[in-house]
Design an enzyme around this catalytic site. Structure first.
Site, PDB file in Angstrom:
ATOM      1  N   SER A  19      37.452 -13.679 -43.314  1.00 66.60           N
ATOM      2  CA  SER A  19      38.585 -13.110 -42.588  1.00 66.60           C
ATOM      3  C   SER A  19      38.431 -11.645 -42.200  1.00 66.60           C
ATOM      4  O   SER A  19      37.845 -10.842 -42.897  1.00 66.60           O
ATOM      5  CB  SER A  19      39.864 -13.268 -43.400  1.00 66.60           C
ATOM      6  OG  SER A  19      40.027 -12.169 -44.268  1.00 66.60           O
ATOM      7  N   SER A  21      41.155  -9.663 -41.745  1.00 68.23           N
ATOM      8  CA  SER A  21      42.257  -8.854 -42.275  1.00 68.23           C
ATOM      9  C   SER A  21      41.910  -8.106 -43.562  1.00 68.23           C
ATOM     10  O   SER A  21      42.244  -6.931 -43.709  1.00 68.23           O
ATOM     11  CB  SER A  21      43.484  -9.739 -42.526  1.00 68.23           C
ATOM     12  OG  SER A  21      43.923 -10.315 -41.325  1.00 68.23           O
ATOM     13  N   THR A  66      47.259 -17.071 -41.332  1.00 65.55           N
ATOM     14  CA  THR A  66      46.312 -17.523 -40.326  1.00 65.55           C
ATOM     15  C   THR A  66      46.173 -19.037 -40.366  1.00 65.55           C
ATOM     16  O   THR A  66      46.906 -19.729 -41.091  1.00 65.55           O
ATOM     17  CB  THR A  66      44.960 -16.811 -40.506  1.00 65.55           C
ATOM     18  OG1 THR A  66      44.126 -17.091 -39.371  1.00 65.55           O
ATOM     19  CG2 THR A  66      44.256 -17.237 -41.788  1.00 65.55           C
ATOM     20  N   LYS A  70      50.331 -21.154 -39.693  1.00 70.14           N
ATOM     21  CA  LYS A  70      51.271 -20.318 -38.933  1.00 70.14           C
ATOM     22  C   LYS A  70      52.582 -21.044 -38.633  1.00 70.14           C
ATOM     23  O   LYS A  70      53.620 -20.398 -38.476  1.00 70.14           O
ATOM     24  CB  LYS A  70      50.623 -19.830 -37.635  1.00 70.14           C
ATOM     25  CG  LYS A  70      49.471 -18.866 -37.866  1.00 70.14           C
ATOM     26  CD  LYS A  70      48.917 -18.333 -36.557  1.00 70.14           C
ATOM     27  CE  LYS A  70      47.762 -17.375 -36.825  1.00 70.14           C
ATOM     28  NZ  LYS A  70      47.271 -16.723 -35.595  1.00 70.14           N
ATOM     29  N   ASP A 106      50.917 -11.736 -33.273  1.00 71.03           N
ATOM     30  CA  ASP A 106      49.869 -12.220 -32.368  1.00 71.03           C
ATOM     31  C   ASP A 106      50.248 -11.954 -30.917  1.00 71.03           C
ATOM     32  O   ASP A 106      49.393 -11.580 -30.095  1.00 71.03           O
ATOM     33  CB  ASP A 106      49.652 -13.728 -32.548  1.00 71.03           C
ATOM     34  CG  ASP A 106      48.767 -14.058 -33.740  1.00 71.03           C
ATOM     35  OD1 ASP A 106      47.997 -13.185 -34.175  1.00 71.03           O
ATOM     36  OD2 ASP A 106      48.847 -15.204 -34.232  1.00 71.03           O
ATOM     37  N   GLY A 129      43.543 -25.371 -26.703  1.00 71.74           N
ATOM     38  CA  GLY A 129      44.078 -25.531 -28.052  1.00 71.74           C
ATOM     39  C   GLY A 129      45.585 -25.513 -28.043  1.00 71.74           C
ATOM     40  O   GLY A 129      46.214 -24.911 -27.166  1.00 71.74           O
ATOM     41  N   GLY A 132      49.085 -22.947 -33.718  1.00 73.46           N
ATOM     42  CA  GLY A 132      50.041 -21.858 -33.824  1.00 73.46           C
ATOM     43  C   GLY A 132      49.715 -20.664 -32.955  1.00 73.46           C
ATOM     44  O   GLY A 132      50.600 -20.053 -32.350  1.00 73.46           O
ATOM     45  N   TYR A 210      36.423 -13.509 -32.714  1.00 71.01           N
ATOM     46  CA  TYR A 210      35.750 -12.209 -32.652  1.00 71.01           C
ATOM     47  C   TYR A 210      34.389 -12.240 -33.350  1.00 71.01           C
ATOM     48  O   TYR A 210      33.623 -11.262 -33.267  1.00 71.01           O
ATOM     49  CB  TYR A 210      36.625 -11.127 -33.307  1.00 71.01           C
ATOM     50  CG  TYR A 210      36.729 -11.278 -34.802  1.00 71.01           C
ATOM     51  CD1 TYR A 210      35.898 -10.546 -35.657  1.00 71.01           C
ATOM     52  CD2 TYR A 210      37.620 -12.172 -35.370  1.00 71.01           C
ATOM     53  CE1 TYR A 210      35.977 -10.710 -37.035  1.00 71.01           C
ATOM     54  CE2 TYR A 210      37.697 -12.342 -36.740  1.00 71.01           C
ATOM     55  CZ  TYR A 210      36.884 -11.609 -37.560  1.00 71.01           C
ATOM     56  OH  TYR A 210      36.950 -11.784 -38.929  1.00 71.01           O
ATOM     57  N   GLY A 231      38.351 -11.462 -29.165  1.00 69.12           N
ATOM     58  CA  GLY A 231      39.631 -11.296 -29.840  1.00 69.12           C
ATOM     59  C   GLY A 231      39.748 -10.105 -30.766  1.00 69.12           C
ATOM     60  O   GLY A 231      40.772  -9.949 -31.436  1.00 69.12           O
TER      61      GLY A 231
END
Length: 249
Positions: A19, A21, A66, A70, A106, A129, A132, A210, A231
Site C-alpha cells: 500500500s 498510504s 481501500t 469501500k 477519492d 471497472g 468502489g 501508480y 494515479g
C-alpha cells in the site's frame, strides 16, 4: 511523568502489503516531527473482521479504506458525509466522540489530478471497472459535465462489455479511466482488454494504479499517441484531504 497521547491511524483493505498510504503517512509524520503518531495496515480477510480493529486499538483517530471494502464498510459507520452518501463509497473514516464518520476523498483527489489534463474534446469517457473507486470517478465526471459509460466483463450498470467495444466507441470516448486492478504489481504485463489500435492523439488515458509508474495500459496508449496520467497524484491529494478531515483543517 505524564504519558504522551498516542495518535493512531491505519489502512483497511485486503492484501495491502504494497500500500501507498502507510509509507506516505509514516514519512509525513517524520517530516512534521510527530513522534507520537503511527500508521499501520489492517489487512482483513473479510469486512466482518472490521470491529476487531477497535477491540485491539482503542485510540484510533482515523482510517483509510481501500479495495475491496469501500462499499462494504458503510454498514459499520455511524455517519456519512453528504458527498460520500451520493457516491456510495467511503475511503476515509474519522473517529471521534461522534462515532465513525465516512468520507470520500477519492473524488477530490481524482478531480484535482485530472483537471490539468482535460481538454475541450474530452467530453465522453469510459470508466473501466465498476467497484468502489469507479463510483467516485463517475461522481466527478458528473460534476465536470462529461458523459460516461462503464466497461466491465459483465456489462453491468448499463455499460459495455469489453468484447462489445468497437472502433467507433473508442474513437468517441476520448477519455479512458482504468479503475480496475488489472495491471497492478506484480501482474504488470496485464492490461484491460481494449482495442488499443483505435486509441490516438486525442485520447487521454488515466490509470488509478501508480505501481508500476507506467502500466501496460498507459504504455500501450502512449505508443499510439495518447496522453497519459497515472494515479500517484490522485493518491497524494486524497491522502492530504484525509489528513485535513482527521485534523479539522
Amino acid at each position: 511523568m505524564e504519558k504522551t497521547e498516542q495518535h493512531k491511524f491505519g489502512l483497511v483493505g485486503k492484501n495491502i502489503s504494497y500500500s501507498f498510504s502507510r509509507g506516505y503517512f509514516k514519512k509525513k509524520f517524520q517530516d512534521l516531527g510527530l513522534e507520537n503518531y503511527s500508521y499501520e495496515n489492517f489487512d482483513l480477510n473479510s469486512i466482518e473482521m472490521f470491529p476487531s480493529i477497535f477491540s485491539k486499538n482503542n485510540t484510533i483517530s482515523g482510517l483509510n479504506v481501500t479495495i475491496p471494502y469501500k462499499e462494504e464498510v458503510i454498514p459499520y459507520l455511524d455517519h456519512m458525509d453528504h458527498a460520500a452518501q451520493q457516491i456510495g463509497a467511503v475511503n476515509t473514516i474519522k473517529i471521534d466522540e461522534n462515532g465513525l464518520t465516512g468520507f470520500n476523498t477519492d473524488a477530490y483527489g481524482f478531480k484535482n489530478a485530472i483537471l490539468p489534463h482535460i481538454q475541450p474534446h474530452h467530453n465522453n469517457a469510459l470508466i473501466l471497472g465498476t467497484g468502489g473507486a469507479s463510483k467516485a470517478i463517475a461522481f466527478v465526471l458528473d460534476e465536470l459535465g462529461i458523459d460516461y459509460r462503464f466497461v466491465s466483463r459483465s456489462g453491468k450498470k448499463n455499460g459495455f462489455r469489453y468484447d462489445e467495444l468497437t472502433v467507433d466507441t473508442i474513437e468517441k470516448h476520448t477519455l479512458i479511466i482504468n479503475c480496475s486492478p488489472v495491471g497492478t504489481f506484480p501482474n504488470i504485463e496485464e492490461k484491460p482488454a481494449l482495442p488499443y489500435t483505435c486509441i490516438g492523439q486525442k485520447h487521454l488515458l488515466f490509470d488509478l494504479i501508480y505501481n508500476p509508474e507506467v502500466t501496460a495500459f498507459l504504455q500501450t496508449g502512449k505508443l499510439n499517441g495518447a496522453r497519459i496520467c497515472n494515479g500517484l497524484r490522485m493518491l497524494e491529494l486524497q491522502a492530504e484531504k484525509a489528513w485535513s478531515i482527521w485534523n479539522n483543517i
